[in-house]
Design an enzyme around this catalytic site. Structure first.
Site, PDB file in Angstrom:
ATOM      1  N   GLU A   1       0.851  -1.183   0.000  1.00  0.00           N
ATOM      2  CA  GLU A   1       0.000   0.000   0.000  1.00  0.00           C
ATOM      3  C   GLU A   1       0.894   1.243   0.000  1.00  0.00           C
ATOM      4  O   GLU A   1       1.846   1.276   0.776  1.00  0.00           O
ATOM      5  CB  GLU A   1      -0.907   0.040   1.241  1.00  0.00           C
ATOM      6  CG  GLU A   1      -1.913   1.171   1.147  1.00  0.00           C
ATOM      7  CD  GLU A   1      -2.865   1.253   2.346  1.00  0.00           C
ATOM      8  OE1 GLU A   1      -2.775   0.418   3.252  1.00  0.00           O
ATOM      9  OE2 GLU A   1      -3.675   2.175   2.340  1.00  0.00           O
TER      10      GLU A   1
ATOM     11  N   GLY B   1       3.591   2.647  10.751  1.00  0.00           N
ATOM     12  CA  GLY B   1       3.314   1.848  11.943  1.00  0.00           C
ATOM     13  C   GLY B   1       3.131   0.372  11.668  1.00  0.00           C
ATOM     14  O   GLY B   1       3.773  -0.483  12.274  1.00  0.00           O
ATOM     15  N   ALA B   2       2.245   0.058  10.732  1.00  0.00           N
ATOM     16  CA  ALA B   2       1.938  -1.340  10.447  1.00  0.00           C
ATOM     17  C   ALA B   2       1.093  -1.400   9.190  1.00  0.00           C
ATOM     18  O   ALA B   2       0.654  -0.368   8.690  1.00  0.00           O
ATOM     19  CB  ALA B   2       1.163  -1.951  11.613  1.00  0.00           C
TER      20      ALA B   2
ATOM     21  N   ASN C   1      -2.239  -6.201   5.630  1.00  0.00           N
ATOM     22  CA  ASN C   1      -2.332  -7.228   4.597  1.00  0.00           C
ATOM     23  C   ASN C   1      -3.216  -8.385   5.061  1.00  0.00           C
ATOM     24  O   ASN C   1      -3.126  -8.831   6.200  1.00  0.00           O
ATOM     25  CB  ASN C   1      -0.936  -7.792   4.287  1.00  0.00           C
ATOM     26  CG  ASN C   1       0.101  -6.706   4.196  1.00  0.00           C
ATOM     27  OD1 ASN C   1       0.010  -5.852   3.346  1.00  0.00           O
ATOM     28  ND2 ASN C   1       1.068  -6.720   5.117  1.00  0.00           N
TER      29      ASN C   1
ATOM     30  N   HIS D   1      -6.094  -1.605  15.454  1.00  0.00           N
ATOM     31  CA  HIS D   1      -6.341  -0.892  14.190  1.00  0.00           C
ATOM     32  C   HIS D   1      -6.173  -1.831  12.994  1.00  0.00           C
ATOM     33  O   HIS D   1      -7.054  -1.931  12.139  1.00  0.00           O
ATOM     34  CB  HIS D   1      -5.378   0.296  14.097  1.00  0.00           C
ATOM     35  CG  HIS D   1      -5.540   1.114  12.851  1.00  0.00           C
ATOM     36  ND1 HIS D   1      -6.293   2.256  12.803  1.00  0.00           N
ATOM     37  CD2 HIS D   1      -5.052   0.943  11.600  1.00  0.00           C
ATOM     38  CE1 HIS D   1      -6.261   2.757  11.580  1.00  0.00           C
ATOM     39  NE2 HIS D   1      -5.510   1.980  10.837  1.00  0.00           N
ATOM     40  N   GLU D   2      -5.064  -2.530  12.955  1.00  0.00           N
ATOM     41  CA  GLU D   2      -4.817  -3.408  11.793  1.00  0.00           C
ATOM     42  C   GLU D   2      -5.811  -4.563  11.779  1.00  0.00           C
ATOM     43  O   GLU D   2      -6.295  -4.967  10.728  1.00  0.00           O
ATOM     44  CB  GLU D   2      -3.378  -3.943  11.800  1.00  0.00           C
ATOM     45  CG  GLU D   2      -2.294  -2.872  11.874  1.00  0.00           C
ATOM     46  CD  GLU D   2      -2.439  -1.726  10.892  1.00  0.00           C
ATOM     47  OE1 GLU D   2      -2.986  -1.929   9.788  1.00  0.00           O
ATOM     48  OE2 GLU D   2      -2.031  -0.600  11.246  1.00  0.00           O
TER      49      GLU D   2
END
Ligand code: B3K
Ligand code: ZN
Length: 875
Positions: free
Chosen positions: A127, A267-268, A271, A303-304
């Site tokens: 991304e 941050g992260a 996927n 969040h992820e």
């Protein structure tokens, strides 16, 4: 300034893709020096597309093309053409199978986008547009395909081979090599693709979903970090349970994997089924991580994870819709953290970020709406506006609809759009339909940039027992949107009225909806003049012109039933005190601290009832970066002196109270992560920072701090000492920094803290030590965390960066120019401190402008940095 290579992309130009891809088979052959990628994809003409052109453009950058075939036959040179940013296929049928082989060089990939290596391990970041650095493809989020990924590599270098979805096959190959095949059943855009290969271990746990499915959870880290994953795993399980409970959303694959890497641009990354994380947001132990770090891990893990539904199952049609997934997911992680910890504390932290960074962005050359209309480099739009203001927009809908209807709206959104790539309008439409609330005017929050400014006028009619409040709104001009063209926002305003005893008066409705430029709200049967508590819980991302007296603010601080507004009153009071003192110093007048303010602070220090976190937060003065934004012409030196004066005066006048707070809140017990324990540490450490506020503080306080440093059994207490001492010009400062370095030099994340401390010091020697640290073994220009910790933190050190000779400017520009060739995303982020250059005095303006021009003139400047610098210079 001209740079023809970079072109602007407009939202209005969106077209559906001419072709779709249903399936993609990837085969990665990882070598010692390179990687060969074989991609086989099934294309089909998109029935919805208007064009029937037989040419097809595929994105592809920095690729060595080895082979290209259509339906099994290698393409002759006449059937394709390579261009700077991709490949054009010529004379294509309506459906076909494309095979492309490319060679890439992960070792040389310093931009950390596409496939690259971190500490020897292979990992990807796709991304927004990184997949085009892996193979030729339709690299856009509205093309969703089923991925099957085969990876082969050396069994010693890469014992672990991971990709999205479920592992369907693995085995040995000749020559000490092995392979694994992963299949992801959910069609996805290529930005959600991930591959990880390397020498990692994992910790494992499981989660049983609401429908009884058992999910295998794994966190992959380097072996040395095995013991530091527990908190991340607990956070993951809490997130999974919370999303089921609050949003009714269950996880969909059989495994969920998280990989921690040290070299990561942000941050992260969410996927599908295989999140890649900056190790900062995975690893934590009491000795190495602060309370804030623990909360950061919990928040980012959540969040992820939440992206699995808001982002992955329903994704963005195009990158202008980024806030569709980011604003909503930030709102979700904020709500999660509020439920896990303290809601008011969370709200205050979130609003502080919004006011300091998003309001600043909104008032500068980078101001853009939550759904931007154009961009040059999409990576520049992963901003506080898209993320944090985007979350505020969702929160306002939550306020307007109420929790129940909001949830109905979310349910409808998934019912309508699961498996699709959609727009912010689609989201709002689901909310409006499910709740029957008219959100047409509300949608202006997505299209109009800038922070609305409210003014308040109150009227109390003693005879009629009537109270009237008139609210007006205006939104300043922003690049390409003039103030005159902006329409009134639909602003939800939660409020209360306090009587003279500090109690809430009874009201029929605690929510006002401001929809026009000016509106008067009348309240009947109000028996005494009330004190207005406006914008409770910060119900809208707006600025309010100060209208209350200091007495009223002190009254709200002591009495408001809304904890956010109690804190906010303290914030506004400190702001008014510091800004006034700044102008006193500018006029060379004698600075005197307002006794009302001293009393208010004394009350906080002697309060033994209230939540300690909230007390600690009320004692934390607004930051210089925030205060600067409130000045007509920013004067960094006097602002710094005024703020420091306030801290020192308070410390001198209330020394006994500060000491009592420090002593009353020490705890030698085991480290606990409860809100109560975190609150105690916060309050204690704020008191400590006041006691050390002088350049040469009392020796007894220094000794006390040294004792805390030596006895502290957790990083929060230890770093608090170093942080307070980093501004003192005393021998202990150097001793502690050296001691800390010796102790932690092998822990990269702790070393980041060591760099930040030194780069954030207000001592005049800071720039010199930052320059020295650039050559220190603890620093590395190729690691984004190190760059952020040293160079980024220096850029955020308001008084040091704005040194009147411009040496800070010159240093930062040098670093941006150097980093631009290596990692444009990181270089671009570093330009932020320059963006507000027009707000400073003419001397500083000239100095900053010269540096911006110097950057602009760099040969081959990246689009990332070019866009930031051009915007700054153009407006
Ligand atoms: N979606 C990613 C951000 C990707 C940034 C690309 N420059 C992380 C997140 O917001 O969860
Ligand atoms: Zn996100």
């Amino acid at each position: 300034m001209s740079n023809t290579e970079h072109s602007t992309i407009y939202r209005k130009d969106y077209r559906v893709p001419d072709f779709l891809i249903t399936d993609l088979n990837l085969n990665f052959i990882l070598g010692k020096k390179d990687c060969v990628v074989k991609a086989k994809s099934v294309f089909q003409r998109n029935q919805e597309a208007k064009s029937n052109s037989n040419e097809l453009f595929l994105n592809g950058e920095n690729l060595e093309l080895l082979f290209v075939a259509v339906d099994g036959s290698e393409l002759p040179a006449s059937r394709y053409r390579l261009e700077g940013k991709g490949m054009v296929l010529i004379d294509m049928p309506d459906s076909f199978v494309l095979e492309v082989s490319t060679r890439i060089y992960p070792d040389k990939n310093t931009a950390l986008e596409g496939l690259y290596r971190s500490s020897g391990n292979f990992c990807t970041q796709c991304e927004a547009e990184g997949f085009r650095k892996i193979t030729y493809y339709l690299d856009r989020p509205d093309v969703m395909a089923r991925f099957v990924t085969r990876i082969e590599g050396d069994i010693v270098d890469c014992p672990v081979l991971l990709s999205n979805g479920n592992l369907v096959e693995e085995g040995m190959l000749e020559g000490g090599r092995h392979f694994a095949v992963w299949e992801d059943p959910f069609p996805k855009p290529c930005y959600l693709f991930a591959l990880v290969a390397g020498d990692l271990i994992f910790i494992q746990d499981e989660f049983t979903t609401c429908s009884g499915r058992r999910i295998d959870l794994r966190i992959y880290v380097e072996a040395k970090n095995r013991e530091k994953c527990g908190h991340a795993m607990t956070s993951l399980k809490k997130s999974m349970a919370w999303d089921e409970e609050v949003f009714g959303l269950e996880y969909d694959l059989d495994t969920y994997m998280i990989v921690a890497v040290d070299d990561f641009n942000m941050g992260a990354m969410e996927n599908k089924g295989l999140n890649v994380f900056n190790s900062k947001y995975v690893l934590a132990s009491p000795e190495t991580a602060t309370d804030q770090d623990y909360l950061g891990v919990e928040g980012v893990i959540a969040h992820e994870y939440f992206h699995n539904w808001t982002g992955n199952r329903v994704t963005c049609r195009d990158w202008f819709q980024l806030s569709l997934k980011e604003g909503l997911t930030v709102f979700r992680d904020q709500e999660f953290s509020s439920d896990m910890n303290s809601r008011p504390v969370q709200r205050i932290e979130d609003v502080r970020v919004l006011r300091s960074f998003q309001f600043r962005e909104d008032s500068g050359p980078m101001a853009h709406s939550v759904r931007p209309d154009s961009y040059l480099e999409i990576n520049n739009f992963y901003t506080v506006t898209v993320y944090n203001k985007g979350a505020e927009v969702i929160r306002m809908m939550h306020t307007l609809l109420g929790a129940e209807d909001f949830r109905k709206g979310i349910d409808l959104y998934f019912k309508r759009h699961d498996g699709q790539a959609v727009t912010c309008d689609d989201f709002v439409s689901a909310m409006a339909t499910a709740s029957d609330v008219d959100l047409d005017q509300f949608k202006l929050w997505y299209s109009q940039a800038g922070t609305p400014e409210l003014t308040v006028t109150e009227e109390w009619d003693v005879e009629g027992q009537r109270y009237k409040v008139t609210l007006s709104q205006r939104c300043p001009s922003t690049p390409s949107q003039s103030m005159e063209d902006k329409k009134a926002f639909h602003i939800p305003i939660s409020f209360g009225l306090l009587d003279s005893n500090g109690n809430d008066m009874e009201l029929k409705n605690a929510l006002l909806e401001l929809k026009s430029a000016e509106e008067t709200f009348t309240f009947e049967g109000i028996h005494e003049k009330p004190v207005l508590s406006l914008l409770r819980g910060f119900s809208a991302p707006v600025k309010v012109e100060p209208w209350q007296s200091r007495e009223q603010l002190a009254f709200l601080m002591a009495n408001d039933s809304d904890p956010f507004n109690r804190w906010d009153a303290s914030f506004r009071l400190s702001e008014s005190v510091i800004l006034e003192l700044t102008s006193v110093l500018q006029q060379n007048r004698q600075a005197v601290l307002d006794p009302l303010f001293i009393d208010a602070v004394r009350r906080i220090l002697t309060d033994r009832e209230s939540d300690k976190s909230l007390l600690g937060m009320a004692l934390s003065l607004p930051e210089e970066n925030y205060l600067a934004q409130q000045m007509k012409v920013i004067d960094p030196d006097n602002l710094h002196l005024a703020r420091r004066f306030v801290r020192r005066e308070l410390a001198n006048l209330l020394q006994a109270e500060f000491r009592a707070v420090w002593e009353g809140n020490t705890n030698r017990g085991e480290y606990e992560l409860t809100s109560e324990a975190m609150g105690r540490r916060r309050l204690q450490n704020v008191a400590l920072s006041y006691l050390l506020a002088g350049e040469r503080p009392d020796q007894s306080d220094v000794d006390m701090a040294m004792e805390q440093y030596e006895n502290g059994n957790n990083m929060t207490d230890v770093i608090a000492v170093l942080s307070a001492m980093s501004h003192c010009d005393i021998p202990e400062r150097g001793e502690l920094l050296q001691n800390f370095y010796e102790k932690w030099k092998d822990d990269v994340l702790v070393m980041d803290k060591w760099l930040i401390l030194q780069a954030s010091s207000s001592l005049p020697s800071t720039l010199a030590s930052v320059k020295d640290l650039m050559h220190h073994p603890a620093f590395s220009i190729s690691n984004p965390n190190k760059v952020r910790s040293l160079i980024g933190a220096f850029g955020g050190n308001h008084v040091a960066f704005h040194n009147s000779k411009g040496e800070g400017y010159c240093f930062l520009a040098d670093q941006i120019i150097d980093l631009d060739s290596r990692n444009p995303q990181i270089a671009s982020r570093l330009t932020t401190p320059f963006s507000t250059w027009k707000r400073y005095d003419t001397v500083r303006q000239k100095l900053m402008k010269a540096q911006l021009q110097r950057i602009a003139e760099k040969e081959g400047l990246s689009g990332d940095v070019f866009e930031m610098v051009r915007r700054s210079l153009d407006t």
